[in-house]
Design a protein around this motif. Structure first.
Motif, PDB file in Angstrom:
ATOM      1  N   MET A 137       0.842  -1.200   0.000  1.00  0.00           N
ATOM      2  CA  MET A 137       0.000   0.000   0.000  1.00  0.00           C
ATOM      3  C   MET A 137       0.881   1.255   0.000  1.00  0.00           C
ATOM      4  SD  MET A 137      -3.104  -1.309   0.077  1.00  0.00           S
ATOM      5  CE  MET A 137      -4.369  -0.341   0.861  1.00  0.00           C
ATOM      6  N   HIS A 138       1.947   1.208   0.794  1.00  0.00           N
ATOM      7  CA  HIS A 138       2.852   2.364   0.860  1.00  0.00           C
ATOM      8  C   HIS A 138       3.504   2.612  -0.491  1.00  0.00           C
ATOM      9  CE1 HIS A 138       6.140   5.021   1.928  1.00  0.00           C
ATOM     10  NE2 HIS A 138       6.982   4.117   1.461  1.00  0.00           N
ATOM     11  N   LEU A 139       3.977   1.547  -1.121  1.00  0.00           N
ATOM     12  CA  LEU A 139       4.674   1.718  -2.394  1.00  0.00           C
ATOM     13  C   LEU A 139       3.729   2.198  -3.492  1.00  0.00           C
ATOM     14  CD1 LEU A 139       7.014  -1.393  -2.316  1.00  0.00           C
ATOM     15  CD2 LEU A 139       7.713   1.008  -2.200  1.00  0.00           C
ATOM     16  N   PHE A 140       2.485   1.708  -3.466  1.00  0.00           N
ATOM     17  CA  PHE A 140       1.499   2.199  -4.426  1.00  0.00           C
ATOM     18  C   PHE A 140       1.323   3.706  -4.252  1.00  0.00           C
ATOM     19  CE2 PHE A 140      -2.757   3.598  -5.496  1.00  0.00           C
ATOM     20  CZ  PHE A 140      -2.981   3.046  -6.744  1.00  0.00           C
ATOM     21  N   SER A 141       1.098   4.135  -3.016  1.00  0.00           N
ATOM     22  CA  SER A 141       0.885   5.554  -2.752  1.00  0.00           C
ATOM     23  C   SER A 141       2.112   6.378  -3.125  1.00  0.00           C
ATOM     24  CB  SER A 141       0.550   5.753  -1.266  1.00  0.00           C
ATOM     25  OG  SER A 141       0.383   7.117  -0.973  1.00  0.00           O
ATOM     26  N   CYS A 142       3.282   5.849  -2.795  1.00  0.00           N
ATOM     27  CA  CYS A 142       4.526   6.577  -3.082  1.00  0.00           C
ATOM     28  C   CYS A 142       4.727   6.754  -4.584  1.00  0.00           C
ATOM     29  CB  CYS A 142       5.693   5.810  -2.465  1.00  0.00           C
ATOM     30  SG  CYS A 142       7.295   6.620  -2.620  1.00  0.00           S
TER      31      CYS A 142
ATOM     32  N   THR B  86     -11.873  -1.224 -10.400  1.00  0.00           N
ATOM     33  CA  THR B  86     -11.470  -2.523  -9.851  1.00  0.00           C
ATOM     34  C   THR B  86     -11.656  -2.586  -8.343  1.00  0.00           C
ATOM     35  OG1 THR B  86      -9.873  -2.857 -11.640  1.00  0.00           O
ATOM     36  CG2 THR B  86      -9.544  -4.148  -9.632  1.00  0.00           C
ATOM     37  N   LEU B  87     -11.349  -1.509  -7.652  1.00  0.00           N
ATOM     38  CA  LEU B  87     -11.448  -1.527  -6.194  1.00  0.00           C
ATOM     39  C   LEU B  87     -12.893  -1.624  -5.709  1.00  0.00           C
ATOM     40  CD1 LEU B  87      -8.663   1.006  -5.136  1.00  0.00           C
ATOM     41  CD2 LEU B  87      -8.595  -1.498  -5.091  1.00  0.00           C
ATOM     42  N   VAL B  88     -13.852  -1.344  -6.579  1.00  0.00           N
ATOM     43  CA  VAL B  88     -15.263  -1.501  -6.193  1.00  0.00           C
ATOM     44  C   VAL B  88     -15.905  -2.653  -6.965  1.00  0.00           C
ATOM     45  CG1 VAL B  88     -15.570   0.874  -5.419  1.00  0.00           C
ATOM     46  CG2 VAL B  88     -15.985   0.308  -7.824  1.00  0.00           C
ATOM     47  N   THR B  89     -15.062  -3.599  -7.401  1.00  0.00           N
ATOM     48  CA  THR B  89     -15.558  -4.796  -8.077  1.00  0.00           C
ATOM     49  C   THR B  89     -15.116  -6.016  -7.279  1.00  0.00           C
ATOM     50  OG1 THR B  89     -15.320  -3.647 -10.208  1.00  0.00           O
ATOM     51  CG2 THR B  89     -15.689  -6.022 -10.293  1.00  0.00           C
TER      52      THR B  89
ATOM     53  N   GLY C  38      -6.152   7.350  -5.464  1.00  0.00           N
ATOM     54  CA  GLY C  38      -5.219   7.241  -4.350  1.00  0.00           C
ATOM     55  C   GLY C  38      -5.928   7.055  -3.017  1.00  0.00           C
ATOM     56  N   ARG C  39      -6.999   7.810  -2.810  1.00  0.00           N
ATOM     57  CA  ARG C  39      -7.771   7.687  -1.564  1.00  0.00           C
ATOM     58  C   ARG C  39      -8.449   6.318  -1.484  1.00  0.00           C
ATOM     59  NH1 ARG C  39      -9.195  12.960  -3.020  1.00  0.00           N
ATOM     60  NH2 ARG C  39     -11.238  12.266  -3.807  1.00  0.00           N
ATOM     61  N   ALA C  40      -8.988   5.855  -2.587  1.00  0.00           N
ATOM     62  CA  ALA C  40      -9.645   4.549  -2.603  1.00  0.00           C
ATOM     63  C   ALA C  40      -8.656   3.441  -2.252  1.00  0.00           C
ATOM     64  CB  ALA C  40     -10.267   4.290  -3.972  1.00  0.00           C
ATOM     65  N   ALA C  41      -7.435   3.556  -2.743  1.00  0.00           N
ATOM     66  CA  ALA C  41      -6.410   2.551  -2.439  1.00  0.00           C
ATOM     67  C   ALA C  41      -6.065   2.552  -0.954  1.00  0.00           C
ATOM     68  CB  ALA C  41      -5.167   2.807  -3.273  1.00  0.00           C
TER      69      ALA C  41
ATOM     70  N   VAL D 225      -6.509  -7.249  -3.278  1.00  0.00           N
ATOM     71  CA  VAL D 225      -6.267  -5.814  -3.443  1.00  0.00           C
ATOM     72  C   VAL D 225      -4.777  -5.522  -3.292  1.00  0.00           C
ATOM     73  CG1 VAL D 225      -6.612  -3.559  -2.349  1.00  0.00           C
ATOM     74  CG2 VAL D 225      -8.570  -5.061  -2.774  1.00  0.00           C
ATOM     75  N   GLY D 226      -4.136  -6.174  -2.325  1.00  0.00           N
ATOM     76  CA  GLY D 226      -2.705  -5.949  -2.118  1.00  0.00           C
ATOM     77  C   GLY D 226      -1.886  -6.284  -3.337  1.00  0.00           C
ATOM     78  N   ASP D 227      -2.192  -7.424  -3.976  1.00  0.00           N
ATOM     79  CA  ASP D 227      -1.463  -7.809  -5.185  1.00  0.00           C
ATOM     80  C   ASP D 227      -1.791  -6.872  -6.345  1.00  0.00           C
ATOM     81  OD1 ASP D 227       0.138  -9.912  -4.358  1.00  0.00           O
ATOM     82  OD2 ASP D 227      -1.399 -11.417  -4.687  1.00  0.00           O
ATOM     83  N   TYR D 228      -3.052  -6.470  -6.445  1.00  0.00           N
ATOM     84  CA  TYR D 228      -3.446  -5.560  -7.519  1.00  0.00           C
ATOM     85  C   TYR D 228      -2.688  -4.234  -7.415  1.00  0.00           C
ATOM     86  CZ  TYR D 228      -6.385  -2.468 -10.342  1.00  0.00           C
ATOM     87  OH  TYR D 228      -6.829  -1.546 -11.262  1.00  0.00           O
ATOM     88  N   LEU D 229      -2.645  -3.679  -6.213  1.00  0.00           N
ATOM     89  CA  LEU D 229      -1.935  -2.408  -6.033  1.00  0.00           C
ATOM     90  C   LEU D 229      -0.431  -2.583  -6.211  1.00  0.00           C
ATOM     91  CD1 LEU D 229      -3.929  -0.903  -3.019  1.00  0.00           C
ATOM     92  CD2 LEU D 229      -4.237  -0.473  -5.462  1.00  0.00           C
ATOM     93  N   SER D 230       0.100  -3.745  -5.836  1.00  0.00           N
ATOM     94  CA  SER D 230       1.527  -4.004  -6.041  1.00  0.00           C
ATOM     95  C   SER D 230       1.857  -4.055  -7.529  1.00  0.00           C
ATOM     96  CB  SER D 230       1.927  -5.323  -5.376  1.00  0.00           C
ATOM     97  OG  SER D 230       1.823  -5.234  -3.967  1.00  0.00           O
ATOM     98  N   ALA D 231       0.949  -4.638  -8.317  1.00  0.00           N
ATOM     99  CA  ALA D 231       1.172  -4.679  -9.769  1.00  0.00           C
ATOM    100  C   ALA D 231       1.241  -3.270 -10.336  1.00  0.00           C
ATOM    101  CB  ALA D 231       0.059  -5.473 -10.445  1.00  0.00           C
TER     102      ALA D 231
END
Length: 218
Positions: free
Chosen positions: A1-6, A51-54, A110-113, A131-137
């Motif tokens: 999550m941190h790396l996605f946001s960063c 995707t985050l709401v699916t 960004g807020r949704a993540a 979700v973690g894997d999706y955001l990591s991708a």
């Protein structure tokens, strides 16, 4: 999550700092100007929100690495969505409207993540992943596109070191081999995805791995 946001925050900040003239410069994506790439980022941000709401009620079918499919050939621009991007980007007219839209939709993504449960499962492109894997991708996606954004803009800020390192690790996992230690993270990403050709010395250092490059992510 941190790396996605960063990675996402850094990329959006780099776009916000562009001058109007920068939008007409070529990007690191073949055939796309910087404005086209920024328009693509708007669509990417929309995809994150969708995707985050699916939610999915089945087990994951892919993870952060297997989410990516390797294509045999680089994009030609013939794909209908790829062909649409330059026309859509041009329709914005002034760069400030494109920047405004990215900031608006991108901030929401960004807020949704940040609010999402990393362990929850979501569905996208007929696959299921956490979700973690999706955001990591998307750390790999954002970092590569940040490099694309600044490819011909030497004064623009580069991606953060920690996201470059994370993106390199992801690409190595996708490719099933490590890049030579002599390669910087940026070199590994650019050469590994075919954005830059290796020098003779770099090709020699890659050894057998060179024959499997570039890794064209689809």
């Amino acid at each position: 999550m941190h790396l996605f946001s960063c990675s996402w925050t850094a990329l959006r900040a780099a776009v916000a700092g562009l001058r109007d003239a920068d939008f007409e410069q070529p990007s690191g994506c073949a055939g796309w100007l910087v404005r086209d790439l920024v328009c693509h980022l708007v669509i990417d941000a929309q995809d994150v929100l969708i995707t985050l709401v699916t939610p999915a009620d089945t087990a994951p079918t892919v993870d952060a690495a297997t989410y990516w499919e390797l294509a045999a050939e680089p994009p030609t621009g013939d794909d209908p969505l790829d062909a649409l991007i330059p026309r859509l980007a041009a329709a914005y007219g002034e760069p400030r409207w494109l920047t405004f839209h990215l900031d608006d939709v991108g901030s929401a993504a960004g807020r949704a993540a940040e609010l999402a449960d990393p362990a929850a499962c979501v569905s996208t492109q007929d696959e299921v992943l956490t979700v973690g894997d999706y955001l990591s991708a998307y750390v790999l996606e954002w970092t590569l596109h940040h490099l694309d954004l600044v490819a011909h803009l030497p004064s623009a800020p580069r991606p953060p070191a920690e996201t470059l390192a994370a993106a390199r690790a992801s690409l190595e996992k996708i490719g099933g081999a490590a890049f030579p230690a002599s390669f910087s993270d940026t070199q590994a990403l650019l050469i590994g995805t075919g954005r830059r050709a290796p020098t003779d010395a770099q090709a020699a250092a890659l050894g057998a791995f060179a024959a499997r490059l570039p890794l064209i992510l689809g």
